[in-house]
Design a protein around this motif. Structure first.
Motif, PDB file in Angstrom:
ATOM      1  N   GLN A  40       0.836  -1.211   0.000  1.00 21.74           N
ATOM      2  CA  GLN A  40       0.000   0.000   0.000  1.00 21.74           C
ATOM      3  C   GLN A  40       0.872   1.263   0.000  1.00 21.74           C
ATOM      4  O   GLN A  40       0.445   2.308  -0.464  1.00 21.74           O
ATOM      5  N   TYR A  43       1.857   3.600  -3.136  1.00 14.49           N
ATOM      6  CA  TYR A  43       0.947   4.604  -3.702  1.00 14.49           C
ATOM      7  C   TYR A  43       1.015   5.933  -2.960  1.00 14.49           C
ATOM      8  O   TYR A  43       0.100   6.283  -2.218  1.00 14.49           O
ATOM      9  N   GLY A  91     -10.216   1.653  -3.968  1.00 11.35           N
ATOM     10  CA  GLY A  91      -8.985   1.840  -4.744  1.00 11.35           C
ATOM     11  C   GLY A  91      -9.277   2.233  -6.178  1.00 11.35           C
ATOM     12  O   GLY A  91      -8.944   1.492  -7.102  1.00 11.35           O
ATOM     13  N   LYS A  97     -12.840   3.515 -14.811  1.00 10.78           N
ATOM     14  CA  LYS A  97     -13.701   2.326 -14.882  1.00 10.78           C
ATOM     15  C   LYS A  97     -15.034   2.588 -14.198  1.00 10.78           C
ATOM     16  O   LYS A  97     -16.078   2.110 -14.639  1.00 10.78           O
ATOM     17  N   ASP A 118      -9.713   5.311  -1.011  1.00 12.45           N
ATOM     18  CA  ASP A 118      -8.337   5.055  -1.452  1.00 12.45           C
ATOM     19  C   ASP A 118      -7.371   5.594  -0.411  1.00 12.45           C
ATOM     20  O   ASP A 118      -7.630   6.606   0.236  1.00 12.45           O
ATOM     21  N   ILE A 119      -6.257   4.900  -0.284  1.00 12.37           N
ATOM     22  CA  ILE A 119      -5.230   5.321   0.662  1.00 12.37           C
ATOM     23  C   ILE A 119      -4.434   6.493   0.100  1.00 12.37           C
ATOM     24  O   ILE A 119      -3.749   7.204   0.837  1.00 12.37           O
ATOM     25  N   ALA A 144      -8.590   6.414   3.122  1.00  9.92           N
ATOM     26  CA  ALA A 144      -8.662   5.351   4.129  1.00  9.92           C
ATOM     27  C   ALA A 144      -8.233   4.028   3.518  1.00  9.92           C
ATOM     28  O   ALA A 144      -8.212   3.881   2.299  1.00  9.92           O
ATOM     29  N   VAL A 145      -7.931   3.057   4.394  1.00 13.11           N
ATOM     30  CA  VAL A 145      -7.712   1.701   3.901  1.00 13.11           C
ATOM     31  C   VAL A 145      -9.085   1.108   3.554  1.00 13.11           C
ATOM     32  O   VAL A 145     -10.118   1.593   4.009  1.00 13.11           O
ATOM     33  N   TYR A 146      -9.056   0.043   2.728  1.00 16.50           N
ATOM     34  CA  TYR A 146     -10.288  -0.433   2.090  1.00 16.50           C
ATOM     35  C   TYR A 146     -11.474  -0.616   3.042  1.00 16.50           C
ATOM     36  O   TYR A 146     -12.549  -0.052   2.824  1.00 16.50           O
ATOM     37  N   GLY A 169      -9.214  -3.751 -11.206  1.00 13.35           N
ATOM     38  CA  GLY A 169      -7.774  -3.614 -11.443  1.00 13.35           C
ATOM     39  C   GLY A 169      -6.948  -4.705 -10.794  1.00 13.35           C
ATOM     40  O   GLY A 169      -5.759  -4.538 -10.575  1.00 13.35           O
TER      41      GLY A 169
HETATM   42  C1  LIG Z   1      -3.745  -1.808  -8.349  1.00 14.99           C
HETATM   43  S1  LIG Z   1      -4.345  -0.163  -8.150  1.00 14.99           S
HETATM   44  C2  LIG Z   1      -5.897  -0.322  -8.986  1.00 14.99           C
HETATM   45  C3  LIG Z   1      -6.493   1.004  -9.380  1.00 14.99           C
HETATM   46  C4  LIG Z   1      -7.808   0.928 -10.156  1.00 14.99           C
HETATM   47  N1  LIG Z   1      -8.838   0.218  -9.406  1.00 14.99           N
HETATM   48  C5  LIG Z   1      -7.621   0.269 -11.487  1.00 14.99           C
HETATM   49  O1  LIG Z   1      -8.355  -0.667 -11.750  1.00 14.99           O
HETATM   50  O2  LIG Z   1      -6.770   0.696 -12.267  1.00 14.99           O
HETATM   51  C6  LIG Z   1      -4.773  -0.135  -6.440  1.00 14.99           C
HETATM   52  C7  LIG Z   1      -5.476   1.127  -5.968  1.00 14.99           C
HETATM   53  O3  LIG Z   1      -5.840   0.930  -4.596  1.00 14.99           O
HETATM   54  C8  LIG Z   1      -5.204   1.894  -3.748  1.00 14.99           C
HETATM   55  N2  LIG Z   1      -4.768   1.135  -2.560  1.00 14.99           N
HETATM   56  C9  LIG Z   1      -3.743   0.258  -2.447  1.00 14.99           C
HETATM   57  N3  LIG Z   1      -3.740  -0.320  -1.241  1.00 14.99           N
HETATM   58  C10 LIG Z   1      -4.795   0.208  -0.563  1.00 14.99           C
HETATM   59  C11 LIG Z   1      -5.357  -0.013   0.728  1.00 14.99           C
HETATM   60  N4  LIG Z   1      -4.824  -0.903   1.567  1.00 14.99           N
HETATM   61  N5  LIG Z   1      -6.461   0.677   1.085  1.00 14.99           N
HETATM   62  C12 LIG Z   1      -7.017   1.595   0.230  1.00 14.99           C
HETATM   63  N6  LIG Z   1      -6.535   1.841  -1.004  1.00 14.99           N
HETATM   64  C13 LIG Z   1      -5.450   1.145  -1.399  1.00 14.99           C
HETATM   65  C14 LIG Z   1      -4.084   2.496  -4.568  1.00 14.99           C
HETATM   66  O4  LIG Z   1      -3.804   3.817  -4.180  1.00 14.99           O
HETATM   67  C15 LIG Z   1      -4.641   2.390  -5.991  1.00 14.99           C
HETATM   68  O5  LIG Z   1      -5.453   3.493  -6.309  1.00 14.99           O
END
Ligand SMILES: C[S@@+](CC[C@H](N)C(=O)[O-])C[C@H]1O[C@@H](n2cnc3c(N)ncnc32)[C@H](O)[C@@H]1O
Length: 330
Positions: A40, A43, A91, A97, A118-119, A144-146, A169
């Motif tokens: 995480q 990002y 995220g 999308k 999103d974090i 925030a985290v998910y 994603g």
């Molecule tokens: C692999 S990317 C996918 C982005 C988008 N959903 C896509 O399909 O292109 C992961 C996304 O989740 C966010 N992210 C990663 N770990 C996270 C967490 N633990 N909690 C919240 N958001 C997180 C990242 O900042 C990023 O925007």
């Protein structure tokens, strides 16, 4: 709570920013026998932009494949949702999308409100900008985290109407299978019967395609990976010398996962004053920064069912090998 612009608001979690535990997590991760940094933390502001650049690479076909599936099937995916529809994306990255899911709803005059979790503040910013193309859609951001963000989003849902949570994603692929199972069960628990969950996941494919996708010739993924050290230098006053850490990618056949590492290219000692530690690296020692587990279509259906979801549909890009699966809470 901070106003971002018309209809767009952001809530930062009580207790500080989502990355408030960075120092603690870094100290813990780098003192493990298998050194690690939580994915995480890839990002930050630059990391989110580098991730968007990865999505545009011809070798990383996840984004193109998922967008193609949503182009074809988003109509069907949202066809029986009753308005007003609350769309939560965990995220969201660029938000493009989610826009593909909003369009058919608005075309059918169904009211939509959006909750983004999103974090990364940069990802939230990018996604909210993308969604300004829908002036009638209120957007609320949770930095925030998910799961925390999902719980906060759910408290804001309308009593009437439908709720769809999108997790696209292949982000679930960053969880080890047992954690993925727990995560899906936790999501199911906070949702109500009839709520929907849309999951985009990358599928198992030939090793050469996978390693190229995570080790592109232009070096964008390498920059994304090494940027975590830039972040630690900036935020924790660490003295990582980027020249002495290489980007490494390994396909772990036994666990069906692509593993991403930073390899120490010499014996060295790094100070991280912000995490109150000094870390010694041997030449050739790895820091594990991310795993991306690859699924089969039937594993995705089973994972959903074991977590209390019913499968409503699954759409597969057979060429790229990517699946979008729609679940409903029983
Ligand atoms: C692999 S990317 C996918 C982005 C988008 N959903 C896509 O399909 O292109 C992961 C996304 O989740 C966010 N992210 C990663 N770990 C996270 C967490 N633990 N909690 C919240 N958001 C997180 C990242 O900042 C990023 O925007």
């Amino acid at each position: 709570m901070e106003e971002f612009g018309s209809g767009i608001q952001q809530a930062v979690l009580a207790g500080g920013s989502a990355s408030g535990r960075l120092a603690e997590d870094v100290r813990w991760g780098l003192s493990q026998p298998r050194k690690q940094l939580h994915s995480q933390y890839l990002y930050d502001s630059l990391g989110s932009r580098l991730f968007e650049a990865i999505c545009a690479l011809p070798e990383y076909r996840v984004t193109q494949a998922e967008q193609k599936l949503l182009d074809r099937y988003s109509n069907l995916i949202v066809s029986d949702l009753e308005g007003p529809v609350t769309l939560v994306e965990l995220g969201p990255g660029s938000g493009e999308k989610l826009a593909q899911l909003i369009e058919p709803l608005l075309r059918n005059n169904i009211g939509v409100n959006v909750e983004l979790v999103d974090i990364s503040e940069a990802a939230l910013d990018l996604a909210t900008r993308t969604l300004t193309r829908f002036p009638s859609v209120p957007v609320f951001c949770h930095e925030a985290v998910y799961l925390d963000g999902l719980q906060r989003s759910i408290k804001r849902r309308h009593d009437a109407g439908s709720l769809l949570v999108a997790f696209l994603g292949s982000s679930l692929g960053n969880f080890a299978p047992s954690s993925a199972h727990t995560f899906l069960s936790n999501i199911q628990t906070v949702l109500r019967a009839g709520d929907r969950f849309l999951l985009g996941l990358d599928l198992v494919k030939p090793e050469q395609e996978l390693t190229l996708a995570y080790d592109d010739p232009l070096g964008v993924t390498a920059a994304f990976n090494r940027n975590i050290l830039v972040r630690l230098n900036r935020e924790l006053a660490a003295d990582f010398d980027l020249e002495w850490f290489g980007h490494r990618v390994i396909w772990n056949f036994a666990s069906s996962s692509i593993e991403m590492y930073l390899e120490s290219l010499c014996e060295q000692k790094v100070s991280i004053p912000g995490a109150d530690c000094q870390i010694r690296f041997k030449e050739g020692e790895y820091i594990w920064t991310e795993s991306s587990y690859k699924y089969t279509t039937s594993q995705i259906v089973s994972a959903g069912m074991e977590s209390g979801f019913a499968t409503r549909g699954q759409w597969v890009d057979e060429e790229v090998k990517f699946a979008v699966t729609a679940f409903e809470v029983l």
